[in-house]
Design a protein around this motif. Sequence first.
Motif, short mmCIF file in Angstrom:
data_model
loop_
_atom_site.label_atom_id
_atom_site.label_comp_id
_atom_site.label_asym_id
_atom_site.label_seq_id
_atom_site.Cartn_x
_atom_site.Cartn_y
_atom_site.Cartn_z
N GLU A 1 17.46 -8.41 -5.80
CA GLU A 1 16.41 -9.31 -5.33
C GLU A 1 15.45 -9.61 -6.48
OE1 GLU A 1 16.44 -10.54 -2.36
OE2 GLU A 1 17.94 -9.24 -1.42
N PRO A 2 14.77 -10.77 -6.44
CA PRO A 2 13.80 -11.09 -7.49
C PRO A 2 12.75 -9.99 -7.69
CG PRO A 2 14.22 -13.03 -6.16
CD PRO A 2 14.93 -11.89 -5.48
N GLU A 3 12.37 -9.32 -6.59
CA GLU A 3 11.35 -8.27 -6.69
C GLU A 3 11.85 -7.08 -7.49
OE1 GLU A 3 8.67 -5.40 -3.81
OE2 GLU A 3 9.58 -7.20 -3.00
N ASP A 4 13.19 -6.91 -7.55
CA ASP A 4 13.73 -5.80 -8.32
C ASP A 4 13.36 -5.90 -9.79
OD1 ASP A 4 14.87 -4.78 -6.04
OD2 ASP A 4 16.84 -5.66 -6.39
N MET A 5 13.20 -7.14 -10.28
CA MET A 5 12.80 -7.32 -11.68
C MET A 5 11.41 -6.73 -11.93
SD MET A 5 15.35 -8.64 -13.18
CE MET A 5 16.83 -9.60 -12.91
N TRP A 6 10.56 -6.79 -10.92
CA TRP A 6 9.22 -6.19 -11.04
C TRP A 6 9.33 -4.67 -11.15
CZ3 TRP A 6 4.46 -6.58 -12.41
CH2 TRP A 6 3.49 -5.72 -11.90
N MET B 1 -5.51 7.09 -5.01
CA MET B 1 -5.04 5.71 -5.16
C MET B 1 -5.05 5.33 -6.63
SD MET B 1 -7.29 4.13 -2.02
CE MET B 1 -8.69 5.17 -2.44
N VAL B 2 -3.91 4.91 -7.16
CA VAL B 2 -3.81 4.49 -8.56
C VAL B 2 -2.98 3.21 -8.63
CG1 VAL B 2 -4.06 6.76 -9.62
CG2 VAL B 2 -1.82 6.00 -8.89
N THR B 3 -3.26 2.36 -9.61
CA THR B 3 -2.46 1.15 -9.80
C THR B 3 -1.31 1.43 -10.76
OG1 THR B 3 -3.78 0.34 -11.67
CG2 THR B 3 -4.50 -0.31 -9.46
N ASP B 4 -0.21 0.74 -10.55
CA ASP B 4 0.96 0.96 -11.41
C ASP B 4 0.71 0.50 -12.84
OD1 ASP B 4 1.05 -1.82 -11.09
OD2 ASP B 4 2.80 -1.78 -9.77
N SER C 1 0.43 -1.72 -6.33
CA SER C 1 0.96 -2.71 -7.27
C SER C 1 -0.18 -3.60 -7.77
CB SER C 1 2.01 -3.59 -6.59
OG SER C 1 2.34 -4.69 -7.41
N SER C 2 -0.22 -3.81 -9.09
CA SER C 2 -1.26 -4.67 -9.66
C SER C 2 -1.06 -6.13 -9.31
CB SER C 2 -1.30 -4.51 -11.19
OG SER C 2 -0.04 -4.82 -11.75
N SER D 1 -4.34 -5.80 -2.73
CA SER D 1 -5.02 -4.50 -2.68
C SER D 1 -5.06 -3.86 -4.07
CB SER D 1 -4.31 -3.58 -1.69
OG SER D 1 -2.95 -3.42 -2.04
N GLY D 2 -4.00 -4.08 -4.87
CA GLY D 2 -3.98 -3.56 -6.23
C GLY D 2 -5.01 -4.23 -7.12
N GLU D 3 -5.18 -5.53 -6.94
CA GLU D 3 -6.21 -6.27 -7.69
C GLU D 3 -7.59 -5.72 -7.36
OE1 GLU D 3 -5.64 -10.32 -6.64
OE2 GLU D 3 -3.74 -10.53 -7.71
N GLN D 4 -7.79 -5.39 -6.09
CA GLN D 4 -9.07 -4.85 -5.65
C GLN D 4 -9.32 -3.47 -6.27
OE1 GLN D 4 -9.26 -4.41 -1.40
NE2 GLN D 4 -11.49 -4.38 -1.34
N LEU D 5 -8.29 -2.62 -6.28
CA LEU D 5 -8.42 -1.30 -6.87
C LEU D 5 -8.63 -1.39 -8.37
CD1 LEU D 5 -8.34 1.78 -6.61
CD2 LEU D 5 -5.83 1.66 -6.74
N GLN D 6 -8.02 -2.37 -9.01
CA GLN D 6 -8.16 -2.53 -10.45
C GLN D 6 -9.61 -2.77 -10.84
OE1 GLN D 6 -5.44 -1.98 -12.33
NE2 GLN D 6 -6.75 -2.03 -14.13
#
Length: 399
Positions: free
Chosen positions: A22-27, A312-315, A347-348, A352-357
Amino acid sequence: MKLLNQAIEKDQSGYVRLVPEEPEDMWHIYNLIQKGDQLQASTIRGVKSESSTGSVTTDRIRVKLTISIEDVFFDVQAGALRINGRNIAENRHVGIGQYHTLDLEMNQPFTLSKREWDLISLQRIKDASDITKQADVAAVTMHEGLAVICLLTQYMTVVRQRIEVAIPRKRKGSTSNYEKGLERFYDQVCRAIKQHIDFNVVKVVILGSPGFVRDQFFDYMMAQAIKTEDKILMENKAKFLRVHTSSGHKGALEEVMRDPQIKARLADTKSTQEVKAMDDFYQMLNNNPDRAFYGYEDVRKAADNGAIGTLMVTDELFRAADIQTRRKYINLVEDSKATNANVLVFSSLHVSGEQLQQLTGVAAILNFPLVIDSDAEYSSSDDDDARKAPGEDEDIDIV
């Protein structure tokens, strides 16, 4: 993503053989790859050959290369992953030490080798290869003249199309121009939904807007579907979930994911767990700040005291070029898990990841209050009289 083979030694070195499906696998692969890793994959390369008459021709052939990775580029919108590095294995077409760029392809296997596989990378492989962990959600946030079509997975929020249409204002005695502009806008949104949303995969399509825009658009879309006998939209009518948002911008998804209806429909998805964790963190920060820490130093000391309930940590922190930086966050995760903390890796590319960042990329909800002491760095207490006010003999700031 399919895991074909895995061989990890006791010293944590080894390889995995994977197939992106899947395209998401590239992420996921982008998050696994680090500079210095070794990647083996097949690729198309132009090979020059000279004939007996002296003419030179270039043929494009498929070759298998093993490179030492030096640079990685990921295109979020296209889902394309390019890896650059030096060839390190004998090959009749590519000399050792020559640079080559590998474009990873869907459904083509590759092998990734590391000197050390950390638990974050191994957990990512486990999650990515577990189909039950996929969240299949689309979202359309809109207000008059603006719509954003997004695909939400447990790791990414990808904007597939942004639509902006100028809609004339209503004029006294005549609304025809306004209605024509609105119809043109709705028509473009309908076409974008059919183009970007695969209803065979997507379970829920969230329609969010202020006022009654979402309801008016939904009625228009269904009327057009009946008129044109669009079976896809008619058969998937029940998948559309209408909710209120303050605007049509992408940021409104943060509100959407907090909606009780959405939480009920997506109760088992990772993204909903992350949003709930952020909600709990902010509530704790407002009501009991001694149990809500963010920033590496503060969270590290909370982990040393065994106080973390949810980490909670961002990738993005695990993709740091500096090995020591990656290692300290991996150690933080390992130490927190050792005390039975719930660890969420955001996930950045997700809202939610953008918020944690914005909160340095790492935050924690504690099981019990920790307050700063001038002699011992941290002490736990439930006694308000024992707590220092911010700024009094403190080594670091707690917000």
